[in-house]
Design a protein around this motif. Structure first.
Motif, PDB file in Angstrom:
ATOM      1  N   VAL A  66       0.836  -1.201   0.000  1.00 50.53           N
ATOM      2  CA  VAL A  66       0.000   0.000   0.000  1.00 50.53           C
ATOM      3  C   VAL A  66       0.873   1.254   0.000  1.00 50.53           C
ATOM      4  O   VAL A  66       0.597   2.211  -0.726  1.00 50.53           O
ATOM      5  N   ALA A  67       1.938   1.252   0.792  1.00 50.83           N
ATOM      6  CA  ALA A  67       2.827   2.406   0.839  1.00 50.83           C
ATOM      7  C   ALA A  67       3.498   2.627  -0.510  1.00 50.83           C
ATOM      8  O   ALA A  67       3.648   3.765  -0.961  1.00 50.83           O
ATOM      9  N   LYS A  68       3.889   1.539  -1.175  1.00 50.81           N
ATOM     10  CA  LYS A  68       4.531   1.665  -2.477  1.00 50.81           C
ATOM     11  C   LYS A  68       3.547   2.211  -3.507  1.00 50.81           C
ATOM     12  O   LYS A  68       3.893   3.066  -4.311  1.00 50.81           O
ATOM     13  N   ARG A  69       2.318   1.736  -3.478  1.00 51.11           N
ATOM     14  CA  ARG A  69       1.314   2.228  -4.419  1.00 51.11           C
ATOM     15  C   ARG A  69       1.056   3.709  -4.230  1.00 51.11           C
ATOM     16  O   ARG A  69       0.929   4.457  -5.189  1.00 51.11           O
ATOM     17  N   SER A  70       0.958   4.125  -2.981  1.00 45.51           N
ATOM     18  CA  SER A  70       0.693   5.542  -2.732  1.00 45.51           C
ATOM     19  C   SER A  70       1.904   6.398  -3.108  1.00 45.51           C
ATOM     20  O   SER A  70       1.750   7.534  -3.529  1.00 45.51           O
ATOM     21  N   ALA A  71       3.109   5.851  -2.981  1.00 48.00           N
ATOM     22  CA  ALA A  71       4.305   6.588  -3.387  1.00 48.00           C
ATOM     23  C   ALA A  71       4.386   6.679  -4.907  1.00 48.00           C
ATOM     24  O   ALA A  71       4.853   7.680  -5.453  1.00 48.00           O
ATOM     25  N   ASP A  72       3.930   5.630  -5.589  1.00 49.22           N
ATOM     26  CA  ASP A  72       3.935   5.632  -7.051  1.00 49.22           C
ATOM     27  C   ASP A  72       2.903   6.598  -7.619  1.00 49.22           C
ATOM     28  O   ASP A  72       3.092   7.149  -8.698  1.00 49.22           O
TER      29      ASP A  72
END
Length: 88
Positions: A66-72
Motif C-alpha cells: 500500500v505504501a509503495k502504491r501511494s508513493a507511485d
C-alpha cells in the motif's frame, strides 16, 4: 456418542500447513467455527508461534504494498471547496 468421542481421541490432530484451512467446504458456519476452535485448542505452542509470525509478516507485507502504491501515485487529487448553507 461415546464411540464418536473415542474415534476423535484416537485420531492424531492433523498437521497444520497454514494457520487456517477450511476442512469441509460445505460445512455450516457453526461447524466451521467448532473445527477452528478445536484446531486452536489442540495446536502446539510452535504452531501458534508460526501462525502469529506468518500473520504479522503478511500484515507488514500488505502495508508495504500500500505504501509503495501511494508513493507511485504522485498525482494530485482535485478537491472542491466545502459549501455550506444555513437555513432558518
Amino acid at each position: 456418542m461415546e464411540t464418536l468421542k473415542n474415534e476423535q481421541a484416537k485420531q492424531p490432530p492433523p498437521a497444520i500447513a497454514s494457520c487456517r484451512k477450511k476442512k469441509n467446504e460445505e460445512a455450516t458456519f457453526l461447524e466451521d467455527l467448532k473445527d477452528h476452535i478445536d484446531e486452536f485448542i489442540h495446536a502446539s505452542m510452535d504452531e501458534h508461534k508460526t501462525c502469529l509470525k506468518k500473520t504479522v509478516q503478511k500484515m507488514f507485507g500488505m502495508s508495504k504494498i500500500v505504501a509503495k502504491r501511494s508513493a507511485d501515485n504522485k498525482e494530485v487529487e482535485s478537491s472542491l471547496p466545502l459549501q455550506t448553507t444555513v437555513s432558518d
